[in-house]
Design an enzyme around this catalytic site. Structure first.
Site, short mmCIF file in Angstrom:
data_model
loop_
_atom_site.label_atom_id
_atom_site.label_comp_id
_atom_site.label_asym_id
_atom_site.label_seq_id
_atom_site.Cartn_x
_atom_site.Cartn_y
_atom_site.Cartn_z
CB CYS A 11 -0.90 -0.04 1.24
SG CYS A 11 -1.81 1.47 1.57
CB CYS A 14 0.31 2.05 4.02
SG CYS A 14 -1.37 1.42 3.88
#
Length: 83
Positions: A11, A14
């Protein structure tokens, strides 16, 4: 208080949030920071109702959710969450 960050290695938002959370936590001594990899801890993510990442959840001293942020957020938004 505890700040939980739900994330995954694949991700990209993230990764950005990791930097922003660390910046927001500078000078904050009363918050414990935990990171939870959703690929490795799916049960924890499900138990907390995490459906997308990154997700930040702030817990009170009793472990109850106080507030949450979903998606990439600014440092200011994270600081507001911690207040």
């Amino acid at each position: 208080k505890t700040l939980m960050k739900f994330w995954a290695p694949w991700c990209l938002p993230c990764s950005v949030m990791d930097i922003r959370v660390k910046e927001a936590l500078i000078g904050v001594s009363d918050v414990h920071f935990e990171t939870i990899n959703v690929d490795e801890n799916g049960d924890t993510a499900s138990a907390r109702g995490v459906r997308s990442i990154p997700t930040l959840i702030l817990l009170n001293e009793g472990g109850e959710e106080v507030s949450r942020l979903v998606g990439a957020q600014s440092v200011d938004a994270i600081k507001n969450l911690l207040r």
